[in-house]
Design an enzyme around this catalytic site. Structure first.
Site, PDB file in Angstrom:
ATOM      1  N   GLY A  38       0.789  -1.234   0.000  1.00 33.10           N
ATOM      2  CA  GLY A  38       0.000   0.000   0.000  1.00 33.10           C
ATOM      3  C   GLY A  38       0.817   1.279   0.000  1.00 33.10           C
ATOM      4  N   GLU A  39       2.149   1.178   0.181  1.00 35.75           N
ATOM      5  CA  GLU A  39       2.967   2.406   0.181  1.00 35.75           C
ATOM      6  C   GLU A  39       3.031   3.010  -1.222  1.00 35.75           C
ATOM      7  OE1 GLU A  39       6.904   1.520   1.522  1.00 35.75           O
ATOM      8  OE2 GLU A  39       6.233   0.924   3.523  1.00 35.75           O
ATOM      9  N   ARG A  95     -15.987  15.860   5.936  1.00 39.32           N
ATOM     10  CA  ARG A  95     -17.183  15.649   6.760  1.00 39.32           C
ATOM     11  C   ARG A  95     -16.810  15.375   8.213  1.00 39.32           C
ATOM     12  NH1 ARG A  95     -20.512  11.428   3.160  1.00 39.32           N
ATOM     13  NH2 ARG A  95     -18.406  10.664   2.805  1.00 39.32           N
ATOM     14  N   GLN A  96     -15.511  15.164   8.464  1.00 35.61           N
ATOM     15  CA  GLN A  96     -15.057  14.955   9.844  1.00 35.61           C
ATOM     16  C   GLN A  96     -14.426  16.249  10.355  1.00 35.61           C
ATOM     17  OE1 GLN A  96     -13.136  11.232  10.745  1.00 35.61           O
ATOM     18  NE2 GLN A  96     -13.625  10.458   8.711  1.00 35.61           N
ATOM     19  N   ASP A 168     -31.409  17.963   2.000  1.00 32.74           N
ATOM     20  CA  ASP A 168     -31.421  18.170   3.463  1.00 32.74           C
ATOM     21  C   ASP A 168     -31.347  19.653   3.789  1.00 32.74           C
ATOM     22  OD1 ASP A 168     -28.655  18.783   3.170  1.00 32.74           O
ATOM     23  OD2 ASP A 168     -28.161  16.675   3.370  1.00 32.74           O
ATOM     24  N   LYS A 191     -33.803  15.703   6.205  1.00 31.48           N
ATOM     25  CA  LYS A 191     -33.199  14.365   6.192  1.00 31.48           C
ATOM     26  C   LYS A 191     -32.662  14.055   7.578  1.00 31.48           C
ATOM     27  CE  LYS A 191     -28.817  13.661   4.669  1.00 31.48           C
ATOM     28  NZ  LYS A 191     -27.704  13.771   3.708  1.00 31.48           N
ATOM     29  N   THR A 224     -22.314   7.161  -1.075  1.00 31.61           N
ATOM     30  CA  THR A 224     -22.999   5.872  -1.314  1.00 31.61           C
ATOM     31  C   THR A 224     -24.259   6.059  -2.144  1.00 31.61           C
ATOM     32  OG1 THR A 224     -24.393   6.127   0.638  1.00 31.61           O
ATOM     33  CG2 THR A 224     -22.251   5.050   0.952  1.00 31.61           C
ATOM     34  N   GLY A 225     -24.731   7.293  -2.233  1.00 35.55           N
ATOM     35  CA  GLY A 225     -25.973   7.574  -2.957  1.00 35.55           C
ATOM     36  C   GLY A 225     -27.198   7.530  -2.053  1.00 35.55           C
ATOM     37  N   GLY A 226     -27.010   7.139  -0.793  1.00 31.89           N
ATOM     38  CA  GLY A 226     -28.132   6.997   0.146  1.00 31.89           C
ATOM     39  C   GLY A 226     -29.023   8.238   0.216  1.00 31.89           C
TER      40      GLY A 226
END
Ligand code: R5P
Length: 292
Positions: A38-39, A95-96, A168, A191, A224-226
């Site tokens: 993964g590097e 978002r965090q 939302d 939402k 995700t499209g949710g």
């Protein structure tokens, strides 16, 4: 000779090419080998001049890989110049940006420290999830909006009595901006997302206003499209006509695009902050204006 050198990160090659042409800048490309563990091993191909350096690297999945590549490019650029302008078209982790539940780590804040530490002098992002995220960066920063570019696209489509819809309340301002530039009315659904399971529900009960009309759902991003699926299912039950989606960043994780289409969406339109099939709106002119 241009005062800019553009360093193209692997995740934004096409956009970097467009920016370098518009800035009449030299382009330096990244050759990347991701090892089996993964590097990332990055080799720059080309000569970096000691002028203003513009790094372009979007932080979409694989998010951590693209993030470490962005940091590595910043660190290398800093060896040549004190003017390191970092363009992150899609800012992962945005978002965090705050502690929603006790004990949560605000990763955006960690990334902000890393950007500064690596040598970034200015940050440019496109439609960051919330401006709270940008406040963590203790360097010059600018959030630019892709809404005008998205609006231009939709102005060319013939729509039946169009109405702009935010899925939302959090996205209401963004949708209102779209509506004002497009010249239509705007509504926002309510939402609810369960912070533990991520499950999305639409709490709005009934809207007669959407009946028989073409709708444009405006959002900053689709993951995700949710959110879009739940909103579309609700709007279809209210007997709207077509549902279009306008978003800046289309991550479309797993088979989100197919699921969104199956929920009744006619077309998804996004920008090239993230390359992909739906990314038909080019925002390079808008980024160039922010760089200059
Ligand atoms: C949420 O507030 C955002 O604006 C997006 O609506 C959301 O992040 C999209 O995620 P998903 O596609 O997984 O619902």
């Amino acid at each position: 000779m241009s005062k800019f050198t553009v360093i193209s990160g692997k995740s934004s090659e096409d956009l970097a090419e467009k920016l370098s042409k518009k800035l009449k800048a030299t382009i330096v490309k990244s050759e990347v080998r991701v090892f089996p563990d993964g590097e990332s091993k990055i080799t720059l191909t080309g000569k970096i001049s000691k002028n203003k350096i513009v790094i372009v690297q979007s932080i979409y999945p694989p998010v951590d890989t693209n993030l470490i590549q962005a940091l590595s490019l910043i660190s290398k650029a800093k060896e040549y110049s004190n003017d390191v302008i970092v363009v992150i078209p899609y800012m992962g982790y945005a978002r965090q940006d705050r502690e929603f539940l006790p004990g949560e780590i605000v990763t955006m804040k960690v990334i902000a420290k890393l950007f500064k530490g690596a040598g970034a002098s200015k940050l440019i992002v496109v439609d960051i999830h919330s401006l709270i995220g940008l406040k963590h960066f203790k360097i010059k920063s600018k959030n630019i909006s892709a809404i005008p570019d998205l609006v231009q696209y939709f102005k060319k489509i013939s729509l039946k009595n169009p109405l702009i819809v935010s899925p939302d309340q959090g996205g209401k301002k963004r949708a209102m901006k779209f509506a004002a530039e497009f010249g239509a009315e705007c509504i926002a659904l309510t939402k609810h997302r369960d912070r533990k399971t991520g499950k999305v529900q639409i709490k709005t009960s009934k809207i007669d206003q959407v009946r028989g009309r073409d709708l444009i759902l405006v959002d900053d991003m689709i993951s995700t499209g949710g959110s879009i699926i739940k909103a579309t299912e609700f709007l279809k039950k209210q007997r709207c006509h077509h549902v279009y989606v306008a978003c800046t960043h289309a991550l479309l994780i797993n088979n989100a695009e197919q699921k969104i289409k199956e929920s009744g969406v006619t077309k998804i339109i996004s920008t090239n902050t993230i390359p992909g099939k739906t990314s038909v709106v080019d925002i390079s002119d808008t980024i160039v204006k922010a760089i200059k």
